[in-house]
Design a protein around this motif. Structure first.
Motif, PDB file in Angstrom:
ATOM      1  N   SER A  27       0.851  -1.013  -0.193  1.00 41.14           N
ATOM      2  CA  SER A  27      -0.197  -0.050   0.072  1.00 41.14           C
ATOM      3  C   SER A  27       0.841   1.278   0.047  1.00 41.14           C
ATOM      4  O   SER A  27       2.020   1.464   0.623  1.00 41.14           O
ATOM      5  CB  SER A  27      -0.836   0.058   1.183  1.00 41.14           C
ATOM      6  OG  SER A  27      -1.684   1.103   1.514  1.00 41.14           O
ATOM      7  N   PRO A  28       0.666   2.432  -0.534  1.00 44.41           N
ATOM      8  CA  PRO A  28      -0.673   2.661  -1.289  1.00 44.41           C
ATOM      9  C   PRO A  28      -0.688   2.383  -2.976  1.00 44.41           C
ATOM     10  O   PRO A  28      -1.573   2.557  -3.570  1.00 44.41           O
ATOM     11  CB  PRO A  28      -0.717   4.275  -1.108  1.00 44.41           C
ATOM     12  CG  PRO A  28       0.493   4.651  -1.137  1.00 44.41           C
ATOM     13  CD  PRO A  28       1.509   3.521  -0.324  1.00 44.41           C
ATOM     14  N   TYR A  29       0.588   1.795  -3.307  1.00 46.75           N
ATOM     15  CA  TYR A  29       0.602   1.516  -4.678  1.00 46.75           C
ATOM     16  C   TYR A  29      -0.254   0.336  -5.250  1.00 46.75           C
ATOM     17  O   TYR A  29      -1.073   0.532  -6.174  1.00 46.75           O
ATOM     18  CB  TYR A  29       2.003   1.187  -5.035  1.00 46.75           C
ATOM     19  CG  TYR A  29       2.971   1.970  -4.572  1.00 46.75           C
ATOM     20  CD1 TYR A  29       3.116   3.517  -4.894  1.00 46.75           C
ATOM     21  CD2 TYR A  29       3.662   1.559  -3.276  1.00 46.75           C
ATOM     22  CE1 TYR A  29       3.877   4.312  -4.140  1.00 46.75           C
ATOM     23  CE2 TYR A  29       4.385   2.458  -2.525  1.00 46.75           C
ATOM     24  CZ  TYR A  29       4.444   3.946  -2.979  1.00 46.75           C
ATOM     25  OH  TYR A  29       5.424   4.870  -2.388  1.00 46.75           O
ATOM     26  N   ILE A  30      -0.549  -0.678  -4.376  1.00 45.70           N
ATOM     27  CA  ILE A  30      -1.296  -1.723  -4.835  1.00 45.70           C
ATOM     28  C   ILE A  30      -1.590  -2.442  -3.362  1.00 45.70           C
ATOM     29  O   ILE A  30      -0.631  -2.954  -2.792  1.00 45.70           O
ATOM     30  CB  ILE A  30      -0.747  -2.688  -5.842  1.00 45.70           C
ATOM     31  CG1 ILE A  30      -1.685  -3.825  -6.101  1.00 45.70           C
ATOM     32  CG2 ILE A  30       0.531  -3.205  -5.354  1.00 45.70           C
ATOM     33  CD1 ILE A  30      -3.191  -3.525  -6.939  1.00 45.70           C
ATOM     34  N   SER A  31      -2.893  -2.905  -2.981  1.00 46.33           N
ATOM     35  CA  SER A  31      -2.883  -3.514  -1.857  1.00 46.33           C
ATOM     36  C   SER A  31      -4.299  -4.147  -1.683  1.00 46.33           C
ATOM     37  O   SER A  31      -5.353  -3.684  -1.995  1.00 46.33           O
ATOM     38  CB  SER A  31      -3.148  -2.461  -0.602  1.00 46.33           C
ATOM     39  OG  SER A  31      -3.250  -3.220   0.486  1.00 46.33           O
ATOM     40  N   VAL A  32      -4.015  -5.575  -1.577  1.00 47.62           N
ATOM     41  CA  VAL A  32      -5.278  -6.448  -1.696  1.00 47.62           C
ATOM     42  C   VAL A  32      -5.894  -6.874  -0.231  1.00 47.62           C
ATOM     43  O   VAL A  32      -7.013  -6.698  -0.037  1.00 47.62           O
ATOM     44  CB  VAL A  32      -4.846  -7.781  -2.479  1.00 47.62           C
ATOM     45  CG1 VAL A  32      -6.141  -8.627  -2.479  1.00 47.62           C
ATOM     46  CG2 VAL A  32      -4.603  -7.503  -3.827  1.00 47.62           C
ATOM     47  N   GLY A  33      -4.634  -6.943   0.774  1.00 53.01           N
ATOM     48  CA  GLY A  33      -5.069  -7.318   2.022  1.00 53.01           C
ATOM     49  C   GLY A  33      -4.051  -7.035   2.939  1.00 53.01           C
ATOM     50  O   GLY A  33      -3.452  -6.022   2.867  1.00 53.01           O
ATOM     51  N   GLY A  34      -4.236  -7.582   4.080  1.00 53.68           N
ATOM     52  CA  GLY A  34      -3.307  -7.265   5.149  1.00 53.68           C
ATOM     53  C   GLY A  34      -1.874  -7.259   4.866  1.00 53.68           C
ATOM     54  O   GLY A  34      -1.039  -6.295   5.330  1.00 53.68           O
ATOM     55  N   SER A  62      -2.601  -1.510 -12.997  1.00 51.71           N
ATOM     56  CA  SER A  62      -3.410  -0.242 -12.188  1.00 51.71           C
ATOM     57  C   SER A  62      -2.702   0.987 -11.512  1.00 51.71           C
ATOM     58  O   SER A  62      -3.230   1.719 -10.931  1.00 51.71           O
ATOM     59  CB  SER A  62      -4.165  -1.056 -11.099  1.00 51.71           C
ATOM     60  OG  SER A  62      -3.343  -1.725 -10.160  1.00 51.71           O
ATOM     61  N   LEU A  63      -1.034   0.816 -11.526  1.00 47.40           N
ATOM     62  CA  LEU A  63      -0.189   1.789 -10.880  1.00 47.40           C
ATOM     63  C   LEU A  63      -0.656   3.059 -11.558  1.00 47.40           C
ATOM     64  O   LEU A  63      -0.562   3.325 -12.723  1.00 47.40           O
ATOM     65  CB  LEU A  63       1.196   1.401 -11.109  1.00 47.40           C
ATOM     66  CG  LEU A  63       1.744   2.281 -10.138  1.00 47.40           C
ATOM     67  CD1 LEU A  63       1.904   2.129  -8.534  1.00 47.40           C
ATOM     68  CD2 LEU A  63       3.518   2.355 -10.542  1.00 47.40           C
ATOM     69  N   ASP A  64      -0.794   4.181 -10.614  1.00 42.90           N
ATOM     70  CA  ASP A  64      -1.392   5.336 -11.164  1.00 42.90           C
ATOM     71  C   ASP A  64       0.160   6.247 -11.411  1.00 42.90           C
ATOM     72  O   ASP A  64       0.708   6.764 -10.403  1.00 42.90           O
ATOM     73  CB  ASP A  64      -2.213   6.032 -10.174  1.00 42.90           C
ATOM     74  CG  ASP A  64      -2.591   7.673 -10.783  1.00 42.90           C
ATOM     75  OD1 ASP A  64      -1.989   8.012 -11.492  1.00 42.90           O
ATOM     76  OD2 ASP A  64      -3.338   8.086 -10.127  1.00 42.90           O
ATOM     77  N   GLU A  65       0.530   6.236 -12.650  1.00 41.15           N
ATOM     78  CA  GLU A  65       1.903   6.708 -12.648  1.00 41.15           C
ATOM     79  C   GLU A  65       1.995   8.315 -12.591  1.00 41.15           C
ATOM     80  O   GLU A  65       2.876   8.934 -12.577  1.00 41.15           O
ATOM     81  CB  GLU A  65       2.668   6.364 -14.051  1.00 41.15           C
ATOM     82  CG  GLU A  65       3.072   4.999 -13.856  1.00 41.15           C
ATOM     83  CD  GLU A  65       3.915   4.569 -14.786  1.00 41.15           C
ATOM     84  OE1 GLU A  65       4.950   5.192 -15.503  1.00 41.15           O
ATOM     85  OE2 GLU A  65       3.507   3.502 -15.683  1.00 41.15           O
ATOM     86  N   GLY A  66       0.666   9.032 -12.734  1.00 42.69           N
ATOM     87  CA  GLY A  66       0.438  10.357 -12.607  1.00 42.69           C
ATOM     88  C   GLY A  66       0.704  10.754 -11.181  1.00 42.69           C
ATOM     89  O   GLY A  66       1.598  11.739 -10.978  1.00 42.69           O
ATOM     90  N   GLN A  67       0.387   9.990 -10.343  1.00 38.41           N
ATOM     91  CA  GLN A  67       0.421  10.257  -8.867  1.00 38.41           C
ATOM     92  C   GLN A  67       1.723   9.827  -8.236  1.00 38.41           C
ATOM     93  O   GLN A  67       2.514  10.189  -7.388  1.00 38.41           O
ATOM     94  CB  GLN A  67      -0.502   9.558  -7.982  1.00 38.41           C
ATOM     95  CG  GLN A  67      -0.849   9.909  -6.600  1.00 38.41           C
ATOM     96  CD  GLN A  67      -1.901   9.257  -5.985  1.00 38.41           C
ATOM     97  OE1 GLN A  67      -2.629   8.372  -6.647  1.00 38.41           O
ATOM     98  NE2 GLN A  67      -1.885   9.564  -4.542  1.00 38.41           N
ATOM     99  N   TYR A  68       2.222   8.606  -8.946  1.00 35.57           N
ATOM    100  CA  TYR A  68       3.692   8.154  -8.659  1.00 35.57           C
ATOM    101  C   TYR A  68       4.632   8.188  -9.914  1.00 35.57           C
ATOM    102  O   TYR A  68       4.740   7.225 -10.443  1.00 35.57           O
ATOM    103  CB  TYR A  68       3.761   6.923  -7.890  1.00 35.57           C
ATOM    104  CG  TYR A  68       2.443   6.771  -7.005  1.00 35.57           C
ATOM    105  CD1 TYR A  68       2.621   7.506  -5.667  1.00 35.57           C
ATOM    106  CD2 TYR A  68       1.353   5.925  -7.092  1.00 35.57           C
ATOM    107  CE1 TYR A  68       1.703   7.235  -4.529  1.00 35.57           C
ATOM    108  CE2 TYR A  68       0.326   5.960  -6.183  1.00 35.57           C
ATOM    109  CZ  TYR A  68       0.525   6.425  -4.944  1.00 35.57           C
ATOM    110  OH  TYR A  68      -0.483   6.354  -3.975  1.00 35.57           O
ATOM    111  N   PRO A  69       5.190   9.107 -10.055  1.00 35.46           N
ATOM    112  CA  PRO A  69       6.320   9.417 -11.163  1.00 35.46           C
ATOM    113  C   PRO A  69       7.471   8.474 -11.249  1.00 35.46           C
ATOM    114  O   PRO A  69       7.776   8.444 -10.092  1.00 35.46           O
ATOM    115  CB  PRO A  69       6.695  10.793 -11.403  1.00 35.46           C
ATOM    116  CG  PRO A  69       6.236  11.547 -10.115  1.00 35.46           C
ATOM    117  CD  PRO A  69       5.318  10.409  -9.489  1.00 35.46           C
TER     118      PRO A  69
END
Ligand code: GLC
Length: 507
Positions: A27-34, A62-69
């Motif tokens: 998280s926050p890049y990709i998170s499914v669970g614990g 799904s990674l948002d490259e605008g938010q995380y260059p």
């Protein structure tokens, strides 16, 4: 420490310990669970105490490259596939990209992403593909190939769950003579022993049994899907660790060992249990923007407004007096929802409770919950998909938070609930046993309600005890306050990880 040698004083340069976390989610890049939550908080907590920590995960579409260059740090990593069939690719080509968070960011740890179109970019989900074993050995081997070239070499690689079990395996076999890589020590963290990387580890035929010692199969061979990467992680890592002390004990037994208990018992001197923590900055009822009214231990009266809000949000009868039970969970067998089948209706119709639940998962549980909420629309409220905000409303508004798991390596929601004043009702297993102390009315101690047997009777007993005590406002408020005060901060867990790493390096 200054070292005196031939009258010249050398100062031993103190370089920080370098640790790389390898996982499928963070998280926050990709998170499914614990796992994703822990891969956010633990690296952060280690960074706070001076560790040079970095994370490595796949780069999903799904990674948002605008938010995380991202910056490309390696244009072309050639990952050997070990295939002997000439028509198959001998290498898979990946890129490595890096995100360096700006100063002051909440997630302040640099992250590397392994980029590959076919195996990560094109997939909408993190898990659930027939070629998952290939996708994740690619991660393991891709990282090692990258580290061979990189000018940053970790002292420790901390792998997480079966998806990364091939990494210590490759490191101790294929790369054992590499001058750089052979110096790295590995920790293999088990977040859930149930998932081992093969279809059904409980029913493997003699013929398909993986002893864990043969070479990792080539990327495209059928054998790959029969290899047990949980087992391989356990065999090849320098230390094995799981996310609570009780679970570390439990997995040595037949009941919890998922057929790996013999192996784990053999390796028990390398097995540790370190409880996960909770992110106290991220989760704070005093500042949380997602809840209706902020409150803390000294202004508990304000918590009511969150309960009323929760009842309205789930379209239930609104009354402060009605005891509200909540659950935030994946709907699968591990989580003990089966225990509610025979008792939920009685709790609603005879004990006047309301019930709210948030979480997605298996159809049989969804059907049961949908039917119950149809039968008692003003008493049972469901949101049968995972959600990032609703859990906070449950933690802040519910009177009781249920975690009746069959097994629970650590469990996070009981700690989250306690932080927000929801009294936990848990089964005495794994991390639940380590975080919740049973309420003792005789001396007004404890932080929740604990039951032992995995049975509806046992859960029902705990719930009735809780509902009876709920009637006594003074003792109930004391109980809430003790639950809120329980300290699960990451600091102490991070210190334990640090000393485990140091112990390994001394060896
Ligand atoms: C898994 C376990 C859970 C644990 C989490 C993080 O999801 O089932 O108990 O809290 O991993 O370690």
């Amino acid at each position: 420490m200054p070292i005196l040698a031939n009258k010249i004083i050398f100062f031993k340069k103190k370089t920080p310990l370098k640790v790389l976390f390898v996982a499928t989610e963070s998280s926050p890049y990709i998170s499914v669970g614990g796992l994703g939550q822990v891969m956010f908080s633990l690296p952060r907590a280690l960074k706070k105490i001076g560790v040079d920590v970095r994370i490595f995960i796949p780069k999903y579409g799904s990674l948002d490259e605008g938010q995380y260059p991202l910056e490309t740090v390696e244009k072309k990593i050639k990952v050997p596939t070990d295939t002997e069939i000439p028509e198959q690719p001998q290498f898979l080509i990946c890129k490595v990209k890096k995100y360096t968070p700006p100063a002051g960011a909440l997630s302040n740890v640099p992250v590397y992403f392994l980029e590959n179109k076919e195996y990560y970019e094109k997939r909408a989900n993190v898990y659930g593909y027939a070629d998952d074993p290939l996708r994740f050995i690619l991660l393991s081997r891709g990282i090692l190939e990258f580290l061979k070239q990189s000018n940053w070499t970790p002292d420790i690689i901390n792998c997480n769950d079966w998806h990364t079990g091939a990494l210590p395996n490759y490191l101790k076999t294929v790369y054992k003579d590499d001058p750089k890589l052979s110096k790295i020590a590995t920790v293999f963290s088990i977040h859930n022993l149930y998932h081992q990387g093969i279809f059904d580890h409980r029913f493997v035929s003699e013929l398909d049994f993986d002893d864990g010692k043969s070479p990792v199969a080539s990327f495209f061979s059928e054998r790959l899907t029969k290899q047990n990467f949980m087992k391989r992680g356990i065999i090849y890592a320098d230390a094995i660790n799981t996310v609570s002390e009780t679970y570390a004990q439990e997995i040595l037994t037949k009941d919890y060992g998922e057929r790996l208990d013999d192996l784990l018992r053999e390796e028990r001197t390398r097995l540790f249990g370190i409880l996960n923590g909770l992110d106290y900055e991220e989760l704070n009822p005093q500042t949380d923007k997602h809840i209706e009214v902020n409150f803390d231990i000294s202004s508990l009266g304000k918590r009511k407004a969150n309960k009323i809000h929760l009842q309205k949000e789930f379209n239930l009868d609104v009354s402060e007096k009605i005891p509200v039970l909540g659950m935030v969970t994946r709907l699968d067998e591990q989580k003990g929802i089966d225990l509610l089948f025979p008792i939920l209706e009685i709790l609603v119709s005879e004990f006047g409770i309301e019930f709210t639940i948030v979480g997605g998962g298996e159809p049989k549980y969804r059907t049961f919950l949908e039917e119950m909420s149809k039968k008692f629309p003003k008493k049972i409220g469901t949101h049968l998909m995972s959600d990032s905000i609703l859990p906070r409303h449950i933690f802040a508004g519910t009177d009781l938070l249920l975690v009746p798991s069959k097994f629970e390596p650590c469990g996070i929601t009981q700690m989250e609930g306690m932080r927000y004043g929801a009294v936990p009702v848990v089964r005495k297993t794994g991390g639940l046993a380590d975080t919740v102390k049973d309420f003792k009315p005789e001396n007004n101690q404890g932080t929740g309600f604990v039951f032992e047997k995995f049975s509806s009777y046992s859960l029902f007993g705990a719930l009735i005890r809780a509902l009876e005590n709920y009637k006594y406002k003074k003792t109930w408020n004391d109980l809430i306050k003790r639950a809120m005060k329980a300290d699960f901060s990451w600091e102490s867990s991070a210190q334990k990880y640090l000393s485990l790493y140091q112990k390994l390096l001394q060896k």
